[in-house]
Design a protein around this motif. Structure first.
Motif, short mmCIF file in Angstrom:
data_model
loop_
_atom_site.label_atom_id
_atom_site.label_comp_id
_atom_site.label_asym_id
_atom_site.label_seq_id
_atom_site.Cartn_x
_atom_site.Cartn_y
_atom_site.Cartn_z
N HIS A 147 37.11 27.09 76.42
CA HIS A 147 38.48 27.55 76.64
C HIS A 147 39.32 26.28 76.81
O HIS A 147 38.80 25.28 77.30
CB HIS A 147 38.54 28.42 77.91
N LEU A 149 41.15 25.34 78.97
CA LEU A 149 41.13 24.86 80.36
C LEU A 149 39.72 24.52 80.85
O LEU A 149 39.58 24.05 81.99
CB LEU A 149 41.75 25.90 81.30
N ASN A 152 32.73 25.53 77.93
CA ASN A 152 31.70 26.57 78.10
C ASN A 152 32.09 27.62 79.13
O ASN A 152 31.24 28.15 79.84
CB ASN A 152 30.36 25.93 78.52
N MET A 153 33.36 27.93 79.19
CA MET A 153 33.84 28.86 80.22
C MET A 153 33.54 30.32 79.89
O MET A 153 33.51 31.17 80.76
CB MET A 153 35.35 28.69 80.43
N HIS A 320 37.48 23.41 87.84
CA HIS A 320 37.14 24.55 86.97
C HIS A 320 35.63 24.67 86.76
O HIS A 320 35.17 25.59 86.11
CB HIS A 320 37.80 24.40 85.59
N ARG B 92 41.91 29.48 88.91
CA ARG B 92 40.68 28.80 89.31
C ARG B 92 39.64 29.76 89.90
O ARG B 92 38.99 29.45 90.90
CB ARG B 92 40.98 27.70 90.34
N GLN B 119 32.38 32.49 82.77
CA GLN B 119 31.37 31.61 83.37
C GLN B 119 29.98 32.25 83.27
O GLN B 119 29.14 32.06 84.14
CB GLN B 119 31.76 31.26 84.81
#
Lengths: 360, 360
Positions: A147, A149, A152-153, A320, B92, B119
């Motif tokens: 992402h 921000l 690997n989110m 993050h 966050r 996540q």
């Protein structure tokens, strides 16, 4: 050929490591159901290895549907992922069609995530063609896309049916990528296998010269380390986090610079140096230990200084990280060489100091 | 209040059904870790119920971060899903933050998929506010978004921590949506609970008049049926497919017309009629049985004729269905009323005939 098993109960699978495995239909075909498989690769790898893989499948009566993506971390996005879904749907792939990932870590991570999500899960096989993917990212079932921000989110834990690591594919790997892969090899030594660290130090020349025996040994021992950790903690509730030594800092480098500028392994090397400085600051490593790590990365041709984004920017990016818990930065540090630990003990001031020591 | 359990071992969870549950912090707060939770809702539901839910959380010291999406099946897309990820990252949110889905099936499916992927997995709670979501989509862990070529093509099996079905929220549900929900209620009777089918026939007036006692009974018995099926076959390797009675045809209607034109429950009703005609064509249902099903849907104000897309277009759309295996269309049909079966025995000619019987 060496075969290891990732002991995950009903999700257990083998890792085959050897030379010329792309041509081994006896290894591939037991994992293909029906007469079609999808091969996801990229514009760099496909011209080199797609034909041989397609021929292997064809000998078993399986026709391959190729999906070729652009090459690079900057394409590890939803838009690129959607090209896989488009290919799967356009070819009416069913949820028992096998998806084969042929490429490095980006291809493996994206293909695995696509397989996890397509019709809520289809089987997939990892055929890693970079050192980094062979020693690390193809094993263990972490899949993801980035992402803007955070790296690997968005992803899934989704295990492959098999990993087929053909070291012959490393012959065409650019030097820079070979070196990036060594960062993850060194990582295993630092967090849990001091003997292996010493072996890498003693055999680095052979590895850099792509000696097949040395490479196979390094890949097998890396995979053995990873398989043990993953089998003990598949979903990273504890020990598995140690595999992220240098990664919290490294992801900040990758996200902060913009994806694709530094290779993942390069960011991990520089990030590991920050972790080493911080471990030194906590009194866990000696000056000598830090110098030993630095010298090994330098000999491997890896960056030991992180880009100077400013400590505040690092902290911002690191908040993050997936290891942040209840607002607290948790970092993988080294209690001693060969022994990683996940900890919150470092103060912000200590972290800032380590970042400054580790930056150019 | 009634509480059912979905018996899924370490992924087991309760379904609470009753009136005024949105205000019950004793039910909600045990599932919230930390002092923040994210509430995903839409522009229709949020003005009605977001405040009360936020107040309930606030009484437990939890602040809510709202993410408000546009309303409708046509927004069940990656672009909308990404608004959830943007909200999570901008605030966050950590991987142990709880995501609460407040809305109907679209909100629940998208929020659940976002929770599965963020996540690589965060906890989530379903607070369904439509009859369809309360009796069906909020239970069982199927999450997904649509692809232009097929409904629910990209998703995950991902179980919530809890389902909180507050029937008071049905007081503001448009009639059309209430009726759409009844299609799934009737489905449980048809596939596995003939006594319940008879009960719905006898109490349809009360249900349409939103009698709370009747609604709670219908929701509880529906959820009980669903929980039993899901506990026996979480990932749809067998029995769970029966829950898709009418859905293969129904998804073809939704995809063929363009998402959002027909409500999901409406498409399921018309699709179930095609399945009934086909079951009649196979000699499994009598004329009388088919007439009984048709009359019940008609009394519920649901469409019993599918849009005339042409049989060829139906077949084409249906070949994307997730139940297709080795190129063969597998359909849920009725061996008799109260007994669904997943089968490939219908020939293409028989399917075409049933589609023609079921279309206007």
């Amino acid at each position: 050929m060496h075969t290891l098993d990732v002991a995950l109960g009903d999700r257990a699978y083998p890792i085959h490591i050897g030379s010329g495995l792309l041509a081994r239909e006896d290894l591939l075909l037991p994992h293909i159901r029906g007469r079609q498989a999808v091969v996801v690769s990229n514009e760099t790898v496909a011209p080199l290895y797609l034909d041989v893989l397609v021929a292997t499948l064809a000998r078993g009566g399986v026709s391959a549907i190729p999906v070729i993506l652009p090459d690079g971390e900057e394409f590890k996005t939803w838009e690129t992922l959607n090209l896989i879904f488009d290919g799967l749907l356009a070819n009416r792939c069913e949820r028992n069609t096998t998806l084969i990932a042929l490429g490095g870590g980006v291809i493996g991570d994206m293909s695995g995530f696509a397989a996890a999500c397509y019709q809520r899960g289809m089987p997939f096989v990892q055929v890693p063609t970079t050192l980094l993917a062979q020693v690390d990212s193809s094993v263990g079932g972490k899949t993801a896309i980035n992402h803007p921000l955070g790296k690997n989110m968005i992803g899934a834990f989704y295990q492959p049916q098999m990993v087929l690591a053909d070291v012959a594919t490393l012959n065409t790997l650019p030097d820079r990528e070979l070196r990036a892969g060594l960062a993850e090899v060194i990582k295993y030594g630092l967090i849990r296998d001091l003997d292996f660290l010493a072996w890498v130090e003693g055999n680095l020349g052979l590895l850099l010269n792509r000696d097949p025996t040395a490479l196979i040994y390094a890949i097998e021992r890396s995979c053995r380390n990873k398989a043990e950790v993953v089998a003990a903690d598949e979903r990273e509730s504890g020990e598995r986090a140690l595999l992220n030594l240098g990664h919290t800092f490294g992801h900040a480098i990758e996200t902060g610079l913009g994806y694709g500028l530094w290779l993942h392994g390069e960011a991990v090397a520089a990030g590991t140096m920050i972790a080493a400085h911080l471990s030194r600051g906590l009194g866990w490593l000696s000056e000598c230990d830090v110098a030993r790590v630095l010298r090994l990365f330098e000999r491997a041709g890896l960056p030991v200084r992180a880009p100077d984004l400013g400590a505040a920017r690092y902290l911002d990016l690191m908040r993050h990280d997936k290891k942040v818990l209840d607002g607290r930065l948790r970092l993988v540090l080294l209690q001693r060489l060969g022994c990683g630990v996940l900890t919150e003990v470092a103060t912000e001031q200590q972290i800032v100091q380590a970042i400054e020591q580790g930056c150019t």
